[in-house]
Design an enzyme around this catalytic site. Structure first.
Site, mmCIF file in Angstrom:
data_model
loop_
_atom_site.group_PDB
_atom_site.id
_atom_site.type_symbol
_atom_site.label_atom_id
_atom_site.label_comp_id
_atom_site.label_asym_id
_atom_site.label_seq_id
_atom_site.Cartn_x
_atom_site.Cartn_y
_atom_site.Cartn_z
ATOM 1 N N ASP A 63 0.851 -1.201 0.000
ATOM 2 C CA ASP A 63 0.000 0.000 0.000
ATOM 3 C C ASP A 63 0.884 1.248 0.000
ATOM 4 O OD1 ASP A 63 -3.112 -0.815 1.299
ATOM 5 O OD2 ASP A 63 -1.484 -2.247 1.450
ATOM 6 N N GLU A 88 -4.910 7.746 0.451
ATOM 7 C CA GLU A 88 -5.319 7.085 1.693
ATOM 8 C C GLU A 88 -4.241 7.049 2.779
ATOM 9 O OE1 GLU A 88 -6.657 3.016 1.292
ATOM 10 O OE2 GLU A 88 -6.944 2.815 3.456
ATOM 11 N N ASP A 151 -6.347 5.651 -4.214
ATOM 12 C CA ASP A 151 -6.326 4.528 -3.272
ATOM 13 C C ASP A 151 -5.225 3.608 -3.787
ATOM 14 O OD1 ASP A 151 -6.746 2.421 -1.565
ATOM 15 O OD2 ASP A 151 -8.929 2.654 -1.582
ATOM 16 N N ILE A 153 -3.834 0.824 -2.754
ATOM 17 C CA ILE A 153 -4.401 -0.529 -2.882
ATOM 18 C C ILE A 153 -5.782 -0.458 -2.268
ATOM 19 C CG2 ILE A 153 -4.338 -2.945 -2.165
ATOM 20 C CD1 ILE A 153 -1.423 -2.969 -2.354
ATOM 21 N N ASP A 154 -6.779 -0.639 -3.092
ATOM 22 C CA ASP A 154 -8.144 -0.710 -2.574
ATOM 23 C C ASP A 154 -8.467 -2.188 -2.427
ATOM 24 O OD1 ASP A 154 -10.707 0.250 -1.844
ATOM 25 O OD2 ASP A 154 -11.434 -0.328 -3.823
ATOM 26 N N THR A 156 -7.373 -3.950 0.546
ATOM 27 C CA THR A 156 -6.142 -4.517 1.126
ATOM 28 C C THR A 156 -6.391 -5.916 1.696
ATOM 29 O OG1 THR A 156 -5.422 -2.284 1.643
ATOM 30 C CG2 THR A 156 -4.243 -4.048 2.751
ATOM 31 N N ASP A 300 -12.166 5.650 -2.123
ATOM 32 C CA ASP A 300 -12.782 4.326 -2.278
ATOM 33 C C ASP A 300 -13.804 4.303 -3.404
ATOM 34 O OD1 ASP A 300 -11.510 2.671 -0.397
ATOM 35 O OD2 ASP A 300 -12.625 3.621 1.242
HETATM 36 N N1 LIG Z 1 -16.084 -0.739 8.478
HETATM 37 C C1 LIG Z 1 -16.063 -0.468 7.202
HETATM 38 N N2 LIG Z 1 -17.202 -0.277 6.521
HETATM 39 C C2 LIG Z 1 -17.180 -0.014 5.217
HETATM 40 N N3 LIG Z 1 -16.064 0.072 4.469
HETATM 41 C C3 LIG Z 1 -14.909 -0.105 5.098
HETATM 42 C C4 LIG Z 1 -14.846 -0.387 6.483
HETATM 43 N N4 LIG Z 1 -13.569 -0.529 6.809
HETATM 44 C C5 LIG Z 1 -12.877 -0.320 5.685
HETATM 45 N N5 LIG Z 1 -13.692 -0.072 4.654
HETATM 46 C C6 LIG Z 1 -13.326 0.271 3.300
HETATM 47 O O1 LIG Z 1 -13.669 -0.746 2.367
HETATM 48 C C7 LIG Z 1 -12.640 -0.777 1.397
HETATM 49 C C8 LIG Z 1 -12.603 -2.130 0.737
HETATM 50 O O2 LIG Z 1 -13.593 -2.176 -0.208
HETATM 51 P P1 LIG Z 1 -14.795 -3.157 -0.180
HETATM 52 O O3 LIG Z 1 -15.504 -2.982 1.098
HETATM 53 O O4 LIG Z 1 -15.540 -2.866 -1.409
HETATM 54 O O5 LIG Z 1 -14.133 -4.541 -0.349
HETATM 55 S S1 LIG Z 1 -14.126 -5.711 0.667
HETATM 56 O O6 LIG Z 1 -14.888 -5.422 1.845
HETATM 57 O O7 LIG Z 1 -12.716 -5.892 0.965
HETATM 58 O O8 LIG Z 1 -14.721 -6.816 -0.020
HETATM 59 C C9 LIG Z 1 -11.424 -0.508 2.176
HETATM 60 O O9 LIG Z 1 -10.493 0.078 1.320
HETATM 61 P P2 LIG Z 1 -8.919 -0.199 1.563
HETATM 62 O O10 LIG Z 1 -8.600 0.251 2.959
HETATM 63 O O11 LIG Z 1 -8.322 0.690 0.518
HETATM 64 O O12 LIG Z 1 -8.706 -1.634 1.320
HETATM 65 C C10 LIG Z 1 -11.860 0.478 3.221
HETATM 66 O O13 LIG Z 1 -11.655 1.802 2.875
HETATM 67 MG MG LIG Z 2 -10.052 1.502 -0.369
HETATM 68 MG MG LIG Z 3 -7.064 0.834 3.782
HETATM 69 MG MG LIG Z 4 -6.417 1.314 0.240
#
Ligand SMILES: Nc1ncnc2c1ncn2[C@@H]1O[C@H](COP(=O)(O)OS(=O)(=O)O)[C@@H](OP(=O)(O)O)[C@H]1O
Ligand SMILES: [Mg+2]
Ligand SMILES: [Mg+2]
Ligand SMILES: [Mg+2]
Length: 363
Positions: A63, A88, A151, A153-154, A156, A300
């Protein structure tokens, strides 16, 4: 991904250039480099490469490395121009004593990637350069001027699991998303529903406002225009949601799907790869209902929003309001995000409204 040197011409006078020129360069240079670092790191991820942030979400050396490389490439491609980046990750934990080793590892990774890629002929970055590149992403965004939204890495959690993830880069101009690039290194080129382990993976989606959405393979095939599903029949419409139940209420989406008459089971995948898959019609609906108190971040959604709307999709919150990216680092929302095509949106909104009033406790 092999970088084609002919494509790496500089983004001089970026602000005067048409968005399509920016898009070509950002695709082929910036995200190209990233594909290399992320592929390598995902295959060889060590337990010690994964850390927990203050909100308990995971962050890895990849990331940080990805954010450094995009920030570095934007700086190189936008010479003599202060650019604004809303990203991020921040350098806080890396500046602490216990972050020293991680910072070393990121610096090594970034330098190895820059050297093996060769697009930028520079001397190795120092740890201080790395911290500064990460901190370039501190911008607050907003309704004036241009802001890149990243982002690195979206998804993670998906990245660590070996599943789907995306590198998501958008551009805001006066508060509107005008450009989106979404690299999905693990997404099959044919369909997300493909069960064939031999299918080629690695998709790059790109969109610019008014110009449609294109998909190409991450190893450089010609881009093809993509469109969202045109189905008007909810019975034929499959839907996407988060893999992680903690990120989006699976109970609520199941109640909405039932009301609509959707027959297929949910397709659960991580990250904005959902927007990419939707933009080429792999499914017809994306439902996202985070649990109470969660605030959505612009990184996101910005790139995915651009990719899916330019492919003919509609994105709104649960109240039917368009998303507003002009308010800073967060999106101000009425409960959740829904995406589908123009035809299905009215019945989807109705089902969402009814389900929310019947299942208020699901969030
Ligand atoms: N509690 C909570 N509720 C909602 N969303 C959250 C939560 N925690 C994290 N995130 C954010 O979700 C991003 C990951 O995307 P997704 O939710 O679409 O994917 S998945 O849950 O991994 O399937 C993830 O993005 P990354 O941190 O870039 O991976 C987060 O920003
Ligand atoms: Mg994300
Ligand atoms: Mg993250
Ligand atoms: Mg991310």
């Amino acid at each position: 991904m092999i970088i084609n040197k002919e494509h790496t011409r500089s983004l001089l006078d970026l602000l005067q250039k048409p968005l399509s020129v920016i898009l070509v360069n950002i695709n082929t240079t910036t995200l190209g480099i990233l594909d290399i670092i992320l592929y390598k790191v995902q295959k060889a991820l060590l337990q010690s490469d994964v850390h927990s942030k203050s909100d308990k979400s995971p962050v890895t050396v990849a990331d940080y490395g990805s954010q450094v490389l995009v920030s570095f490439a934007l700086e190189k491609e936008l010479p003599a121009m202060a650019f604004s980046l809303v990203a991020e990750e921040d350098s806080g934990d890396l500046r602490k004593e216990e972050g020293k080793e991680t910072l070393q590892r990121i610096t090594e990774l970034v330098n190895d990637t820059l050297a093996s890629d060769g697009t930028y002929d520079v001397s190795p970055l120092t740890e201080e350069n790395v911290l500064r590149a990460i901190d370039n992403g501190k911008s607050e965004g907003g309704s004036h001027g241009r802001h890149w939204v990243l982002d690195p890495i979206d998804g993670t959690k998906g990245f660590v699991r070996g599943d789907q993830y995306a590198i998501a880069l958008g551009l805001l101009d006066e508060g509107k998303v005008v450009l989106g690039v979404l690299a999905c290194p693990n997404l099959p080129l044919g369909s997300v529903n493909s069960k064939d382990p031999n299918d080629k993976v690695g998709c790059l989606f790109s969109a610019q406002i008014g110009g449609g959405t294109y998909m190409q393979s991450l190893d450089g095939s010609a881009p093809v225009k993509v469109h969202v599903s045109a189905t008007e029949n909810p019975e034929e419409a499959s839907f996407f949601e988060s893999y992680e139940a903690a990120h989006s209420s699976h109970d609520l989406s199941s109640s909405i799907a039932k009301k609509l008459g959707v027959k297929a089971p949910p397709v659960r995948i991580d990250s904005q790869a959902k927007y990419g898959a939707l933009s080429r019609g792999d499914g017809a609906i994306y439902l996202r209902f985070p649990h109470k108190g969660y605030r959505e971040k612009i990184w996101d959604h910005a790139a995915g929003y651009s990719v899916v709307t330019e492919a003919g999709g509609v994105v709104s919150d649960a109240g039917g309001n368009p998303l507003d990216f002009s308010k800073g680092r967060y999106l101000d929302l009425d409960t959740g995000i829904i995406v589908t095509n123009q035809k299905l949106m009215p019945s989807l909104l109705k089902a969402v409204k009814e389900s929310l009033s019947e299942n208020a406790s699901a969030l």
